[in-house]
Write an enzyme that holds these catalytic residues in place. Structure first.
Site, PDB file in Angstrom:
ATOM      1  NE  ARG A 197       3.353  37.293 -46.741  1.00 31.02           N
ATOM      2  CZ  ARG A 197       4.129  38.017 -46.437  1.00 31.02           C
ATOM      3  NH1 ARG A 197       5.038  37.819 -45.561  1.00 31.02           N
ATOM      4  NH2 ARG A 197       5.616  38.529 -47.889  1.00 31.02           N
ATOM      5  CB  ILE A 218       6.075  34.785 -50.147  1.00 32.81           C
ATOM      6  CG1 ILE A 218       4.674  35.210 -50.522  1.00 32.81           C
ATOM      7  CG2 ILE A 218       6.550  34.953 -49.217  1.00 32.81           C
ATOM      8  CD1 ILE A 218       3.755  35.000 -49.231  1.00 32.81           C
ATOM      9  CB  SER A 219       4.857  39.801 -53.680  1.00 29.90           C
ATOM     10  OG  SER A 219       5.055  39.276 -54.800  1.00 29.90           O
ATOM     11  CD  GLN A 220       7.780  44.836 -49.540  1.00 24.85           C
ATOM     12  OE1 GLN A 220       7.751  45.556 -50.410  1.00 24.85           O
ATOM     13  NE2 GLN A 220       8.244  45.828 -48.131  1.00 24.85           N
ATOM     14  N   PRO A 221       4.248  41.959 -48.467  1.00 27.88           N
ATOM     15  CG  PRO A 221       3.620  41.160 -45.886  1.00 27.88           C
ATOM     16  CD  PRO A 221       4.685  41.453 -47.165  1.00 27.88           C
TER      17      PRO A 221
END
Ligand code: SAH
Length: 222
Positions: free
Chosen positions: A42, A68-71
Site C-alpha cells: 500500500r 485512498i480508501s480505508q483498508p
C-alpha cells in the site's frame, strides 16, 4: 541470517500483519482477502511523505482532493464481491491511486477501471506497469455511464458515493453479477450490494460508510 533491510520499518511484514489482524478484529473473514492485503504494497500507492502511515487502517490524501480508501473498506467490498464466486471481468469506478484496482486484479481475470481525474489515472497507470499487472485496463471517463464495451460484468465496484444507483451500472451487470456501491449523502452513506437475478435484482445493505461523493463529468487537471 542477514537482516532484510528493505523489510524493516514502516513497510515491514510485521506492520502489514498488524493491519490484517485489525481487519480480522473488525470482521473480515476471508483468508484470501487478508492474504492479498498482507501482500499488496500500500505504501507504493501514496506519497512518500505519508508512507509511514500506509499500513494504518485509515484513508489518506492522494491529491486532487481525493483519498485512498480505508483498508477495511477495500477488504470488505472485495470480500462481498468474491464470496463463493468466480470473477472473469470486474468494472471499478474511481481508480484513484489504484490500490483497490490492484487488490481486485488478484481475484479477477480482468479489471476495467474508470477514473474522472486525469492526473490520478496517469499516476495509477504507471503503478500498474511498475508492479506488472497486465490484466488491468483503464479509461479516463465519467463512471456514471460505466464502460459498456467490456460488459456485462461479473462484478462492479464503486469507490465514490452517488445519491442513487447509476442506471448504466445496473444495466452492465451480468446474470448473478454483483454491484457493490456506497449510496447516500455525505454523513449517511451505506454500502449496498445489488445482485442481478433471473427475475430482477436483490438488494442487501451492509456497513455505514464514508466515501467521497461520486461527481459528474471528467476533470482534465494533471
Ligand atoms: N479506490 C480508490 C478510491 C479513490 S477515492 C483508492 O483507493 O485510491 C474515489 C475516486 O473516485 C476518486 O479518485 C474520484 O476522482 C473518483 N470519482 C468520483 N466520481 C467519479 C466518476 N463519476 N467517475 C469516475 N471516477 C470518479
Amino acid at each position: 541470517m542477514p537482516l532484510d533491510i528493505k523489510g524493516i520499518g514502516m513497510t515491514s511484514q510485521r506492520t502489514r500483519d498488524r493491519l490484517a489482524k485489525t481487519l480480522v478484529e473488525m470482521g473480515i473473514k476471508s483468508e484470501a482477502v487478508l492474504d492479498v492485503i498482507r501482500k499488496t504494497p500500500r505504501h507504493f500507492f501514496i506519497d512518500e511523505a505519508l508512507a509511514s502511515r500506509a499500513y494504518e487502517n485509515t484513508a489518506l490524501p492522494i491529491g486532487f482532493n481525493q483519498t485512498i480508501s480505508q483498508p477495511y473498506i477495500v477488504a470488505k467490498m472485495t470480500e462481498i464481491l468474491i464470496k463463493d464466486k468466480e470473477l472473469n471481468n470486474v468494472l471499478e469506478i474511481g481508480t484513484g491511486c489504484g490500490y483497490q484496482t490492484v487488490v481486485i486484479a488478484q481475484f479477477a481475470q480482468y479489471v476495467y477501471t474508470v477514473e474522472r481525474v486525469d492526473g490520478l489515472l496517469m499516476r495509477a497507470r504507471e503503478r500498474f506497469q511498475e508492479l506488472n499487472y497486465t490484466n488491468i485496463r483503464s479509461k479516463h471517463s465519467d463512471g456514471n455511464v460505466g464502460w459498456s464495451a467490456h460488459g456485462p460484468y461479473d462484478g462492479i465496484i464503486v469507490a465514490a458515493a452517488p445519491i442513487g444507483v447509476p442506471k448504466a451500472l445496473i444495466e452492465q451487470l451480468a446474470l448473478n453479477g454483483r454491484l457493490v456501491i456506497p449510496i447516500g449523502e455525505s454523513g449517511e452513506q451505506k454500502l449496498l450490494l445489488i445482485t442481478r437475478t433471473q427475475d430482477g435484482y436483490n438488494e442487501e445493505f451492509f456497513d455505514s460508510v464514508s466515501f467521497v461523493p461520486m461527481l459528474a463529468g471528467i476533470d482534465t487537471s494533471r
